[in-house]
Design an enzyme around this catalytic site. Structure first.
Site, PDB file in Angstrom:
ATOM      1  N   GLU A 319      55.491  51.411  21.296  1.00  0.00           N
ATOM      2  CA  GLU A 319      54.112  51.806  21.602  1.00  0.00           C
ATOM      3  C   GLU A 319      53.975  52.080  23.098  1.00  0.00           C
ATOM      4  OE1 GLU A 319      49.608  49.913  21.102  1.00  0.00           O
ATOM      5  OE2 GLU A 319      51.367  48.613  21.085  1.00  0.00           O
ATOM      6  N   HIS A 320      54.389  51.116  23.934  1.00  0.00           N
ATOM      7  CA  HIS A 320      54.377  51.265  25.394  1.00  0.00           C
ATOM      8  C   HIS A 320      55.809  51.196  25.907  1.00  0.00           C
ATOM      9  CE1 HIS A 320      50.568  49.104  24.309  1.00  0.00           C
ATOM     10  NE2 HIS A 320      50.039  50.051  25.066  1.00  0.00           N
ATOM     11  N   ASP A 353      46.005  50.834  29.894  1.00  0.00           N
ATOM     12  CA  ASP A 353      45.081  50.186  28.958  1.00  0.00           C
ATOM     13  C   ASP A 353      43.627  50.435  29.321  1.00  0.00           C
ATOM     14  OD1 ASP A 353      46.513  49.098  26.936  1.00  0.00           O
ATOM     15  OD2 ASP A 353      46.513  47.055  27.693  1.00  0.00           O
ATOM     16  N   HIS A 412      46.608  86.513  -9.677  1.00  0.00           N
ATOM     17  CA  HIS A 412      46.760  86.708  -8.234  1.00  0.00           C
ATOM     18  C   HIS A 412      47.196  88.151  -7.952  1.00  0.00           C
ATOM     19  CE1 HIS A 412      46.493  82.383  -7.831  1.00  0.00           C
ATOM     20  NE2 HIS A 412      46.719  82.436  -6.525  1.00  0.00           N
TER      21      HIS A 412
END
Length: 423
Positions: A319-320, A353, A412
């Site tokens: 994360e960090h 942070d 289509h």
């Protein structure tokens, strides 16, 4: 902290907490009850889980005014400056709609539209998290979301924390509700008599909040299911052990399940950091939490080379990530997997942070391998624009019909054929 030689498998082997069967059942019952009984259920669950009876779920102007009486001007100025830094950073993420035109008259493009309404969940009760408000509300506002709603569990006196109220008000949030837990998530997803449903729910919470977000996903969008906080510090002989230890503990104090890992090429740094962690733990107010984190999810890995250390970091996908080496900018291109990258010994994780500007809502549990931090883009949606001219249909129509018949979709193909027959 454990000091071990770096091996091929550096993962801490943590899996995402899916909750127990009992927890999932409890959350399902809460969500269903709120969906059926609305405000009544919110009040009953708030009394049951938070120990307070809240008659008026919506925060009043009087409550906000009173909150300003207890929060210092210095604190308000810090909040405002952090808000401005976060807003400036996220303003650079705004994407514009675009279109391109071909010679045959074809116009193709993409329309970027902000979501109509977003709910921000802010953990509360005994703690206050103004940074959560800033990091979730500001990018939504920058994206152009018109209605941002905030929910947070009340304190024992039935109010929200004063700093939380002041922060929300400084951001211009008009709808603030005193309700938390799985019941708040259900209210945001399905609506009640007081709370109108939103399109997306963001913000962290405990396992019950996480499970509720999982259950309502599909009815609304969610940001992510975040796990416990993580930090990895990549260091060489130039690193300051005192700084490194302090940064590892800055994450360990979050949660007994938080992860703090040092990957270093220097054995002396490894030993010095381990000793410094012990020393700093002695005076840490949340020593018990940090100690449990370090014991169960902390480690120091010693690599034989910087290349091996970088490979380990990419395997962990933290994360960090703090890069505390002699030339961190030279290492940056080698980092493939990390939520936020902090370069140099003065780029401590708390800088990100609270104040620098980039978002602190980051992927955890190794999901940085494929996920990104919360951005302005998370509060928008995109629509494709297709405008074919008659000339373009004549030019490409037969190929389109052929492709449709390749998949066995005759209707289509005929939708194009009718246009090709047109005189």
């Amino acid at each position: 902290m454990k000091i071990i030689p770096l091996t091929e498998d550096v993962s801490l082997k943590r899996s995402i907490d899916q909750g127990t069967e009992e927890q999932r059942k409890a959350v399902s019952e809460i969500v269903t009850t709120v969906r059926q009984e609305g405000d009544k259920a919110l009040q009953q669950f708030t009394e049951k889980f938070d120990g307070v009876r809240v008659s008026d779920l919506l925060v009043t102007n009087e409550e906000i005014t009173k909150a300003y009486e207890t929060v210092s001007e210095e604190t308000i100025e810090i909040i405002r400056e952090a808000r401005d830094n976060i807003r400036d950073f996220h303003a650079r993420q705004v994407q514009q709609s675009w279109m391109t035109t071909a010679a045959n008259g074809t116009i193709l493009g993409q329309k970027v539209t902000p979501l109509d309404a977003v709910g921000v969940y802010v953990p509360g009760g005994r703690a206050a998290y103004p940074s959560t408000i800033l990091m979730n509300v500001v990018p939504a506002q920058v994206a152009g979301v018109e209605r941002v709603v905030m929910t947070s569990p009340p304190q024992k006196d039935g109010t929200l924390n004063d700093v939380v109220l002041v922060t929300a008000n400084e951001l211009g949030v008009k709808e603030i509700y005193k309700v938390g837990g799985a019941q708040a998530i259900a209210a945001l997803a399905y609506g009640t008599e007081t709370i109108t449903a939103v399109d997306k729910i963001v913000g962290p919470g405990n396992i019950f909040v996480a499970l509720a977000k999982q259950q309502v996903f599909g009815t609304v969008a969610i940001d992510m299911i975040a796990g416990p906080s993580e930090i990895v510090v990549l260091a060489d002989a130039s690193a300051n052990p005192e700084y490194v230890a302090a940064d590892l503990l800055s994450q360990a104090e979050h949660d007994p399940m938080a992860s703090a890992v040092l990957v270093t090429t220097d054995a002396h740094v490894a030993e010095a950091v381990a000793e410094e962690v012990k020393k700093q733990l002695e005076t840490l107010p949340k020593r018990e939490i940090a100690q449990a984190s370090m014991d169960d999810y902390g480690a120091i890995y010693i690599a034989t080379s910087l290349s091996e250390a970088v490979d380990a970091v990419n395997e962990l996908a933290p994360e960090h990530l703090e890069v505390v080496v002699e030339d961190p900018w030279a290492v940056l291109p080698l980092i493939r997997h990390a939520g936020a990258i902090f370069l140099g010994e003065y780029s401590s994780e708390p800088v990100g942070d609270y104040f620098a500007g980039p978002n602190h809502v980051l992927p955890t549990n190794g999901t940085a391998r494929f996920s990104s931090p919360l951005t302005v883009e998370d509060f928008t949606k995109k629509s494709s624009i297709i405008s074919y001219s008659k000339a373009a249909v004549k030019q490409h129509g037969e190929k389109i019909s052929a492709f449709a018949r390749l998949e066995g979709l005759e209707a289509h193909a005929r939708a194009i054929d009718y246009r090709l027959k047109e005189k």
